[in-house]
Design a protein around this motif. Sequence first.
Motif, mmCIF file in Angstrom:
data_model
loop_
_atom_site.group_PDB
_atom_site.id
_atom_site.type_symbol
_atom_site.label_atom_id
_atom_site.label_comp_id
_atom_site.label_asym_id
_atom_site.label_seq_id
_atom_site.Cartn_x
_atom_site.Cartn_y
_atom_site.Cartn_z
ATOM 1 N N ASP A 9 3.654 -11.661 -11.221
ATOM 2 C CA ASP A 9 3.789 -10.210 -11.152
ATOM 3 C C ASP A 9 2.458 -9.512 -11.405
ATOM 4 O OD1 ASP A 9 6.590 -10.212 -10.601
ATOM 5 O OD2 ASP A 9 6.969 -10.636 -12.719
ATOM 6 N N GLU A 10 1.698 -9.989 -12.412
ATOM 7 C CA GLU A 10 0.394 -9.404 -12.689
ATOM 8 C C GLU A 10 -0.579 -9.647 -11.526
ATOM 9 O OE1 GLU A 10 2.198 -11.019 -14.855
ATOM 10 O OE2 GLU A 10 2.329 -9.748 -16.640
ATOM 11 N N LEU A 11 -0.532 -10.858 -10.976
ATOM 12 C CA LEU A 11 -1.414 -11.168 -9.852
ATOM 13 C C LEU A 11 -1.087 -10.298 -8.643
ATOM 14 C CD1 LEU A 11 -3.497 -12.903 -8.297
ATOM 15 C CD2 LEU A 11 -1.605 -14.447 -7.733
ATOM 16 N N TYR A 12 0.172 -10.227 -8.264
ATOM 17 C CA TYR A 12 0.553 -9.458 -7.076
ATOM 18 C C TYR A 12 0.210 -7.982 -7.244
ATOM 19 C CZ TYR A 12 3.242 -13.651 -5.823
ATOM 20 O OH TYR A 12 3.620 -14.929 -5.503
ATOM 21 N N LEU A 55 -2.238 -6.178 -4.625
ATOM 22 C CA LEU A 55 -1.775 -5.009 -3.882
ATOM 23 C C LEU A 55 -2.636 -3.787 -4.179
ATOM 24 C CD1 LEU A 55 2.041 -5.607 -4.360
ATOM 25 C CD2 LEU A 55 0.837 -5.617 -2.161
ATOM 26 N N SER A 56 -3.118 -3.677 -5.406
ATOM 27 C CA SER A 56 -4.027 -2.593 -5.754
ATOM 28 C C SER A 56 -5.328 -2.697 -4.962
ATOM 29 C CB SER A 56 -4.324 -2.620 -7.255
ATOM 30 O OG SER A 56 -5.278 -1.645 -7.602
ATOM 31 N N ALA A 57 -5.862 -3.917 -4.871
ATOM 32 C CA ALA A 57 -7.092 -4.118 -4.096
ATOM 33 C C ALA A 57 -6.866 -3.804 -2.619
ATOM 34 C CB ALA A 57 -7.580 -5.551 -4.273
ATOM 35 N N ILE A 58 -5.729 -4.236 -2.078
ATOM 36 C CA ILE A 58 -5.400 -3.964 -0.679
ATOM 37 C C ILE A 58 -5.322 -2.461 -0.423
ATOM 38 C CG2 ILE A 58 -3.542 -4.122 1.036
ATOM 39 C CD1 ILE A 58 -2.992 -6.958 -0.062
ATOM 40 N N SER A 59 -4.698 -1.734 -1.348
ATOM 41 C CA SER A 59 -4.511 -0.291 -1.161
ATOM 42 C C SER A 59 -5.835 0.470 -1.130
ATOM 43 C CB SER A 59 -3.619 0.271 -2.268
ATOM 44 O OG SER A 59 -4.298 0.291 -3.518
ATOM 45 N N LYS A 60 -6.884 -0.125 -1.722
ATOM 46 C CA LYS A 60 -8.189 0.541 -1.778
ATOM 47 C C LYS A 60 -9.129 0.083 -0.665
ATOM 48 C CE LYS A 60 -7.756 0.824 -6.813
ATOM 49 N NZ LYS A 60 -8.237 0.273 -8.102
#
Length: 371
Positions: free
Chosen positions: A29-32, A36-41
């Motif tokens: 959960d922490e990894l995903y 996803l945060s990196a992808i969104s940026k």
Amino acid sequence: MEKQMDRCNSCITLPDDAKEEFIVFVEGDELYTSMLSAISKAQHSIQLETYIFAYDQIGKTFVSALAERARNGVEVRVLVDAVGSSRWSSQQLIKALRQSGVELHWFHTWSWQHPLRYNCRDHRKLLVVDSKVAFLGGFNIHKENSKNLSGDARWRDTHIRFTGIKANEASQLFDLFWSGHLREVVSQPATGSQLLHNQTLACRHRLRCEYASVFEQAKRTVYITTPYFVPDSYTINELIKTSNRGVDVKLLVPRKSDVRIALWASRSLYAPMLASGIEIYEFLPRILHAKTVVIDKTWSFIGTANLDYRSLFINYELTLVSANRHLSETLEEQFLYDLKEAEKVSSDQWFKRDLLARLAGLVASILKRWL
């Protein structure tokens, strides 16, 4: 410099001159969330390579994030292994990605013209965003790694996030692989961390050679975590020689496995290692899928490769090898924590196996090149 450690993940900031930050994840959960945060940026590019991309609650979240960036002009390329994802993905996943502008490639689909290559799989799990931040390790994209979705039965795995020069090199390695240059490498500094293929143009057994080298140099400890321990005789003999020199060699493998025949093959190899003083532990609570090696709190290996015949000689893998002491200490601390939830295998236990277990191990060991 501060180092934080808990049961879920750890973050180690390297000295300023290293210009790298490592974050180790052992909870999906922490990894995903971080991925996803990196992808969104992402502003320019997203490069995602995975063995399993399931179209479940986790996979759908990634599909939405990737599609959103693609619709906003970011170059998004996704490389998925055709065998690894065969029973996990769906036409809905393919349609959702491609309709949004994501470039989706399947690695080594079946071909009557090249039937043998179907056995050579892309086992790498890599995400690179804007060539600046990268994620690498054992986690696939599926709900089995999520505590929120799978609870206490979630798989135990390890992944790493890194930035800077290494992330740029990971991006270049993805580009080479994407374009079909499966064994080419990129230029990397001779010191510090290295991103290693298991197969290169110069050496088809590169990872095995690296393991043999560090085992030979080990002075105090060799701590190995692997979900599938079915290596060749050479690698086993190197571990035995290392133990015979007085080095503390510990091996952590699962008691439960998603590939039972690999478990049988692994157990068939215990006898000579136990006789040499190697300590073998079986992780009890859940499926263990992490792939790490730590030597003398100095060298560490973390990536996608299992210590088995397929990862060493057949599949395509990617491993970060680092001489950073802080990273090694953190991985060793996690290893020792995992041992608290494991049972040590004794020689008496091993020799008391029933006839069925012995026969299963014999058959599995014969088939080890195909597991």
